[in-house]
Design a protein around this motif. Structure first.
Motif, short mmCIF file in Angstrom:
data_model
loop_
_atom_site.label_atom_id
_atom_site.label_comp_id
_atom_site.label_asym_id
_atom_site.label_seq_id
_atom_site.Cartn_x
_atom_site.Cartn_y
_atom_site.Cartn_z
N ALA A 1 0.50 -1.48 0.32
CA ALA A 1 0.46 0.19 -0.16
C ALA A 1 0.98 1.09 0.15
CB ALA A 1 -1.11 0.11 1.18
N ALA A 2 1.91 1.41 0.62
CA ALA A 2 2.94 2.55 0.98
C ALA A 2 3.56 2.82 0.19
CB ALA A 2 3.52 2.43 2.16
N ARG A 3 3.96 1.49 -0.71
CA ARG A 3 5.13 1.95 -1.94
C ARG A 3 4.44 2.16 -3.40
NH1 ARG A 3 7.37 -3.73 -2.77
NH2 ARG A 3 7.73 -3.31 0.02
N SER A 4 2.20 1.73 -3.05
CA SER A 4 2.03 2.03 -4.47
C SER A 4 1.39 3.18 -4.68
CB SER A 4 1.02 0.80 -4.82
OG SER A 4 1.41 -0.32 -4.70
N LEU A 5 1.53 3.72 -3.28
CA LEU A 5 1.12 5.45 -3.37
C LEU A 5 2.20 6.40 -3.75
CD1 LEU A 5 -0.91 7.45 -2.20
CD2 LEU A 5 0.38 7.09 -0.88
N ILE A 6 3.32 6.26 -2.94
CA ILE A 6 4.56 6.80 -4.16
C ILE A 6 4.53 6.65 -5.57
CG2 ILE A 6 7.45 6.82 -3.68
CD1 ILE A 6 5.43 7.64 -0.87
N GLU B 1 1.68 10.92 -2.07
CA GLU B 1 2.74 11.38 -0.62
C GLU B 1 1.56 11.10 0.47
OE1 GLU B 1 3.79 15.11 0.65
OE2 GLU B 1 1.33 15.85 -0.26
N GLY B 2 2.40 10.38 1.70
CA GLY B 2 1.37 9.97 2.58
C GLY B 2 2.39 9.71 4.16
N GLU B 3 1.74 9.12 4.62
CA GLU B 3 2.67 7.92 5.98
C GLU B 3 2.02 6.73 6.34
OE1 GLU B 3 1.80 10.10 9.97
OE2 GLU B 3 0.56 11.35 8.45
N THR B 4 2.40 6.20 6.95
CA THR B 4 2.53 4.90 7.72
C THR B 4 1.58 4.77 9.29
OG1 THR B 4 3.87 2.98 6.58
CG2 THR B 4 2.24 2.58 8.14
N LEU B 5 0.46 4.42 9.61
CA LEU B 5 0.07 5.05 10.91
C LEU B 5 0.35 4.09 11.36
CD1 LEU B 5 -2.45 6.90 10.43
CD2 LEU B 5 0.05 7.99 11.17
N LYS B 6 1.07 3.63 12.38
CA LYS B 6 1.23 2.37 13.42
C LYS B 6 0.55 2.54 14.88
CE LYS B 6 5.45 0.57 11.39
NZ LYS B 6 7.15 0.69 12.05
N LEU B 7 -0.65 2.13 14.59
CA LEU B 7 -1.55 3.00 15.94
C LEU B 7 -1.87 1.94 17.12
CD1 LEU B 7 -4.41 3.48 13.34
CD2 LEU B 7 -2.97 4.60 14.34
N PRO C 1 -1.78 -1.68 11.36
CA PRO C 1 -1.50 -1.19 10.44
C PRO C 1 -2.50 -0.14 9.56
CG PRO C 1 -1.88 -3.00 10.13
CD PRO C 1 -2.03 -3.36 10.97
N ALA C 2 -1.85 1.63 9.25
CA ALA C 2 -2.58 1.92 8.22
C ALA C 2 -2.15 2.84 7.48
CB ALA C 2 -4.26 2.66 8.55
N VAL C 3 -2.48 3.21 6.01
CA VAL C 3 -1.55 3.92 5.36
C VAL C 3 -2.54 5.04 4.71
CG1 VAL C 3 -0.14 4.82 3.11
CG2 VAL C 3 -0.01 2.42 4.36
N VAL C 4 -2.27 6.20 5.34
CA VAL C 4 -3.26 8.26 4.63
C VAL C 4 -2.42 8.24 3.86
CG1 VAL C 4 -4.39 7.62 7.06
CG2 VAL C 4 -2.51 8.74 7.55
N GLY C 5 -2.63 9.38 3.20
CA GLY C 5 -1.91 10.40 2.21
C GLY C 5 -2.89 10.94 1.43
N ARG C 6 -2.15 11.01 -0.24
CA ARG C 6 -2.78 12.17 -1.24
C ARG C 6 -2.40 11.67 -2.27
NH1 ARG C 6 -6.63 15.36 -0.05
NH2 ARG C 6 -6.97 15.98 -2.53
#
Length: 396
Positions: free
Chosen positions: A249-254, A259-265, A272-277
Motif C-alpha cells: 500500500a505505502a509503496r504503491s502510493l509513492i 505522498e503519505g505516511e504509515t500509521l502504527k496505531l 497498520p494503516a496508510v494515509v495520504g493523497r
C-alpha cells in the motif's frame, strides 16, 4: 484520526436537494425559521376553548357557541361562553385556555365545569416550539428525518447541500475473487471487504465507485490509484497496509506519485494503516482482515469522510456497560471486540463473542464493539467497559 483527516480537504461544490430526498446529505447553508411554529395559539387537547381570565371555578355553566376543528377558525368566546375545539385548532378570539372534554359535563348547548380552570391550560402558544428567526441548521449538519420534519414545518421544500462525496474502493490481493466467482478447490477466497465497505458507504449517502480487485503488485496498484484519484474524493484500498514483503500500500502510493505516511496505531484489530493523497483524492489504505478493516474505517475512514463533507467528527466514546462474564487478554493496545448485549438482569450486560480479526460470524452475532483500554488485562463480571453499538459506530 486527526492525522488521517488532515490529508483530506472539504469538498466545496453544492447542489439543491428536494427536502424529502435530503436525508443523509450534509447541509451547506444556514437554515433559519422564517415563521413561528406553531403559527398561532392552538389547542393541545380535544375539549372546550374558554376565556379563563382570572380563573373559572368548578360548577360554572358556559354556553357552547361554536365548533372548531383543525384548519378552521371560530367566532370569539366571552367569559360565559365556550367553543367546542379539537387538537391543533386555533384558539378563537378571547380564549386563553382549553378545558379537557373529560373535565366538563355536557348539558345540551352548555357545559358545566368539573374543576377550576386557569389561563394557559392546554394551550400551545404561537412560537413556543420554534420562534421566527431561530437557526434550525448550520453548514456541516448531516440531515436525518428529524431535520426534514423541522424544515417541512417551515414550508421549506428544498435545501442546499454539499454534493455527494465520491469514494472508490479497491481490493488488493492475489487470492481474492468476487463472490460467485470462486473456483472449486482453488486457493482463492471471496472478497469480503469491498462489499462490506460499499454497504457502509452507501448507507452514509456516499457515491461509491467500485475499483475492483488488483493483484499484489505495486505498479498495478499504482496504476489503479492514479485512474481513480482524478474522479474521486477518496480512494480506499484494503490489504497490504503493513510492512511485510507482500504489503504494497505505502509503496504503491509513492509509485502513483502520491505522498503519505504509515500509521502504527495502538489499536487491535487494525494496527497498520496508510494515509495520504494521490492525484486529487485523499487516500486510505486499510488492513486486509475484515474486522480490522471495519474498525479502522470506523475510526480513520469516518474522520476523513467528515473532513471531506465539512462537518465535525469526534472519536466515538461509547457508553459504560458491565461485563456479563470474566475476560482476560494481553494488555498493550486498545482493543475492539464484537460483543452482545445480555438482558434479564438489573441492567444490560456485555458478552464478548469474538477475539480475532478474521472471523465474521461473531461480528454478525454481535450488537456492537466492546472497547478495552490498553491497560486492560482481566475483568470480572460487572466491570464496566465502553460499548459501541453498531448503529452509532458504523455510521457517520
Amino acid at each position: 484520526m486527526a492525522r488521517a483527516a488532515a490529508w483530506a480537504f472539504p469538498v466545496s461544490s453544492v447542489e439543491t436537494a428536494p427536502l424529502p430526498l435530503s436525508g443523509g446529505r450534509v447541509l451547506a447553508q444556514t437554515v433559519r425559521a422564517t415563521r413561528a411554529c406553531p403559527p398561532f395559539d392552538q389547542s393541545a387537547m380535544d375539549g372546550y376553548a374558554v376565556a379563563a381570565g382570572a380563573g373559572l371555578t368548578r360548577g360554572m355553566r358556559l354556553r357552547v357557541t361554536g365548533r372548531i376543528a383543525a384548519g378552521q377558525e371560530g367566532t370569539a368566546v366571552t367569559t360565559d361562553t365556550a367553543a367546542r375545539i379539537f387538537t391543533g385548532a386555533p384558539l378563537p378570539h378571547g380564549a386563553d385556555a382549553v378545558v379537557m372534554q373529560e373535565h366538563v359535563e355536557r348539558l345540551g348547548d352548555a357545559v358545566v365545569l368539573a374543576r377550576s380552570i386557569e389561563p394557559g391550560e392546554h394551550v400551545r402558544r404561537r412560537g413556543e416550539d420554534v420562534p421566527a428567526g431561530r437557526i434550525l441548521g448550520s453548514p456541516g449538519l448531516r440531515l436525518d428525518a428529524r431535520h426534514v420534519a423541522l424544515f417541512a414545518a417551515q414550508d421549506i421544500d428544498s435545501v442546499v447541500v454539499r454534493r455527494r462525496i465520491r469514494v472508490a474502493i479497491l481490493s488488493t490481493g492475489d487470492e481474492l475473487c468476487d463472490a460467485g466467482d470462486i473456483s472449486l478447490g482453488g486457493p482463492s477466497i471471496p472478497d469480503t471487504n469491498r462489499p462490506m465497505l460499499a454497504a457502509l458507504l452507501t448507507r452514509a449517502g456516499v457515491e461509491v465507485v467500485d475499483g475492483g480487485q488488483v493483484r499484489d503488485d505495486p505498479d498495478t496498484i499504482a496504476e489503479a490509484l492514479v485512474a481513480l484519484s482524478w474522479t474521486c474524493d477518496l480512494v480506499v484500498t484494503t490489504g497490504g497496509a503493513s510492512v511485510g514483503e507482500e504489503d504494497h500500500a505505502a509503496r504503491s502510493l509513492i509509485v502513483a506519485g502520491g505522498e503519505g505516511e504509515t500509521l502504527k496505531l495502538g489499536l487491535k484489530p487494525g494496527k497498520p494503516a496508510v494515509v495520504g493523497r494521490v492525484g486529487g483524492a485523499a487516500y486510505l489504505g486499510l488492513p486486509g482482515n475484515p474486522v480490522s478493516a471495519l474498525v479502522s474505517w470506523s475510526l480513520l475512514g469516518r474522520s476523513i469522510l467528515a473532513r471531506l463533507e465539512g462537518r465535525p467528527f469526534a472519536r466515538p466514546r461509547g457508553f459504560a456497560v458491565p461485563l456479563a462474564g470474566p475476560f482476560t487478554r494481553k494488555p498493550g493496545r486498545t482493543e475492539f471486540l464484537p460483543a452482545k448485549l445480555v438482558l434479564g438482569g438489573d441492567e444490560p450486560a456485555l458478552a464478548i463473542v469474538g477475539s480475532t480479526s478474521a472471523r465474521l460470524m461473531p461480528l454478525a452475532e454481535a450488537d456492537g464493539f466492546a472497547e478495552l483500554p490498553e491497560t486492560f488485562a482481566s475483568g470480572a463480571p460487572g466491570r464496566r467497559v465502553a460499548f459501541h453499538p453498531f448503529e452509532s459506530f458504523l455510521t457517520p
